[in-house]
Scaffold this active site. Sequence first.
Site, short mmCIF file in Angstrom:
data_model
loop_
_atom_site.label_atom_id
_atom_site.label_comp_id
_atom_site.label_asym_id
_atom_site.label_seq_id
_atom_site.Cartn_x
_atom_site.Cartn_y
_atom_site.Cartn_z
N ASP A 92 72.35 -15.63 67.22
CA ASP A 92 72.19 -14.24 66.82
C ASP A 92 70.89 -14.12 66.04
O ASP A 92 70.22 -15.11 65.76
CB ASP A 92 73.41 -13.75 66.05
N ASP A 292 81.32 -13.00 71.70
CA ASP A 292 81.49 -14.00 70.64
C ASP A 292 82.34 -13.38 69.56
O ASP A 292 82.34 -12.15 69.38
CB ASP A 292 80.14 -14.42 70.05
N CYS A 334 102.24 -25.41 76.51
CA CYS A 334 100.81 -25.20 76.24
C CYS A 334 100.08 -26.53 76.42
O CYS A 334 100.48 -27.54 75.84
CB CYS A 334 100.63 -24.67 74.83
N CYS A 336 97.22 -27.41 75.28
CA CYS A 336 96.18 -27.65 74.27
C CYS A 336 96.41 -28.98 73.57
O CYS A 336 97.52 -29.53 73.62
CB CYS A 336 96.15 -26.50 73.27
N CYS A 339 99.60 -28.69 71.04
CA CYS A 339 100.95 -28.54 71.60
C CYS A 339 101.29 -29.70 72.53
O CYS A 339 102.43 -30.17 72.54
CB CYS A 339 101.06 -27.21 72.35
N HIS A 366 94.10 -25.24 69.31
CA HIS A 366 95.06 -24.42 70.07
C HIS A 366 94.48 -23.05 70.38
O HIS A 366 94.55 -22.58 71.52
CB HIS A 366 96.37 -24.26 69.29
#
Lengths: 408, 408
Positions: A92, A292, A334, A336, A339, A366
Amino acid sequence: MALLDVQHRDPGSLARTGVLNLAHGQVRTPAFVPLATKGTIKGLEPREVAALGYDMVLGNTFHLFLAPGEELVRELGGLHEFMRWQAPIITDSGGFQVFSMGHGTVADEIKGRRAPGNPTERSGAILGIEEEGVRFRSYIDGGERFMAPETSMEVQAALGSDIALAFDECTPFHVTREYTERSTERTHRWLDRCIAWHEQHPTPGQVLYSISQGGVYEDLRRAATRHVAQTTAPGVAIGGSLGADKPQMYEVVSWATDELEKVAPEKPRHLLGIGEIDDLVRGVELGIDTFDCAMPTRIGRHGMALVPDPARRWRIDLTKGRMKHVNEPIMDDCPCPACSEGFTRAYLHYLFGAHELTALRLVTLHNLSFIARLMADLRAAVATGTLAEVAAAVRAGAAPGALASAAA
Amino acid sequence: MALLDVQHRDPGSLARTGVLNLAHGQVRTPAFVPLATKGTIKGLEPREVAALGYDMVLGNTFHLFLAPGEELVRELGGLHEFMRWQAPIITDSGGFQVFSMGHGTVADEIKGRRAPGNPTERSGAILGIEEEGVRFRSYIDGGERFMAPETSMEVQAALGSDIALAFDECTPFHVTREYTERSTERTHRWLDRCIAWHEQHPTPGQVLYSISQGGVYEDLRRAATRHVAQTTAPGVAIGGSLGADKPQMYEVVSWATDELEKVAPEKPRHLLGIGEIDDLVRGVELGIDTFDCAMPTRIGRHGMALVPDPARRWRIDLTKGRMKHVNEPIMDDCPCPACSEGFTRAYLHYLFGAHELTALRLVTLHNLSFIARLMADLRAAVATGTLAEVAAAVRAGAAPGALASAAA
């Protein structure tokens, strides 16, 4: 090779999928861009973020300018080398952070932390906004610093990001139409200076995005968007105040993308600072290519985990006492890293109570995994002409990850 | 199957390699045991610690007793399930932490934080040491708690660790010989109560280690070691004050292992709370099978990284200003997750200055990787009859990881 290679368009909306071709690789769009504000995704390593399916991260010009300083980053090989992220980086411009110090935020205003109106009285951190640039105090050492459009360009060139953003004044919601109009005009003059600097200095591998301001005023927003889209900057970011609530935010974004579709449909579009689950779905429908937002990483560090539950804004608070005995993962099935390893809500609740770092990390992983799968679903949905169904399913609480394959 | 299956003995010392056969798997010895004090290796996940080559971690009975409480851990399936570490766990007894609150430490004494002498005046946290047990204040809620030998056994049974440690008074360096003698006798009565509790209650898959006290007094230490080694407890831990400096500490450990070699050579030996690089080498030579220590993880969180530099106590301080421009990894050719990904000293210096979590994690990973490779070297050295050479090389600053293979 076009900067944005559009591959599929949704027949019922402005949504599109494609590939952004950048110096450090390709970004599959629409994409969410996790924050690496100070040159690190808090608590994670770059390889982990890449493994979740992310193609790009966002570095913060303002923070990296103050510490460690762009010269050190340049000396150490640029931001990619420095933080060991070899894929694309967007930086940015610093405008948002510089002006946040003075303007406050919509949240500040809603919570009564400052009065609305014309921001003639600056808070202590901003020392002056002039045509030339902005003088402010460093939050690190209290020293006076100056940032002009050219400074922002120099810093971003030193960082070596794939996408640089033009330096703008990010007008907040509480300013008047008159202030917004004057500020937007100055932002356009600053954009010209950014483009001139970028044309006159070698910045190999870096493309510049303009920023559309104009606040919540339809004529100003549409005119500003047309104006910036018609410059030579090859991409456009949508910034500034997007409204007081979600319907207004979606309307403001729709004005911008409607104009972009008319005057510069080939230019990639980044929506700054927006990333709630419903916002990502609507943003994709409105033709946004990249987003973002601090949300998934920031709320993760505070114990909030993303779950497919629209009624609870897609989140649960693991720090609440009712989590103490819940012997279940954040989300069933899940994939991830949290999990799938079997960490339970009860364990995470305990870790947050004990201020253990592993908790912040697991929930951040997660949340970023959740968003990555959502974006993959949305891309697949556009590619297979099923965006309407998939978007409806997400809004109804479908878990991400299975939608795209089910729809295909 | 023997608890400790000794596979190789060093001809020139008491060093030995083998395998500890525990309910949740095998531990290759000699082994370092990283701390998972509150049920998490700070900043890491269990799978990462296992991937570094660790077979066992240490959970802290005192902290887990206070929060989240052993009953919750039991309800959630025991400590292995709770923290998702499926390999062996050793739990300390809580004695060290309970008594540290009252006695202070050698470091406190050296730094003048408390006067040496007979600890008749307790600090606020310990309310009373009686034959029955210890009353103290919880650091979490200020409430009065009581821990007796039976309490410690109950808590460790609820946690479900593979190795439980007997509840002892950990006598510090500054107490008198008379105090040490009386305390050691009480510790032996407490050991009898621990053994009795353990025999009378089902604790499937858990073995109990006695603890040798006796301070720095040769006759007391030798007698205490013989005493505890001759009980039915199948393993022995060496605890309490080990002296004011390294030569004295090595001497005290040598008295203990000398006695163990005579009266119970088959019992595995754990050295409590010791883990500097030179201490690990000497401890292996003295016949220690397992070690635990906060050092690698704690110093990592404070920016100290392990390097093969004996003159600097095997560590560098990444927070120092001279690291700012050092565009090199912590260690050349280091296979750890931090160095192999190319993170530099300069980047880590910056991250520590910015209080970024990733820094703590990366240096912790590096330090644990360093120690894991050192222990693998020492095991291989004993197995190949090259311990003298390998120990000399480590003491001279050889990098861990290549020694054992070079010696083989």
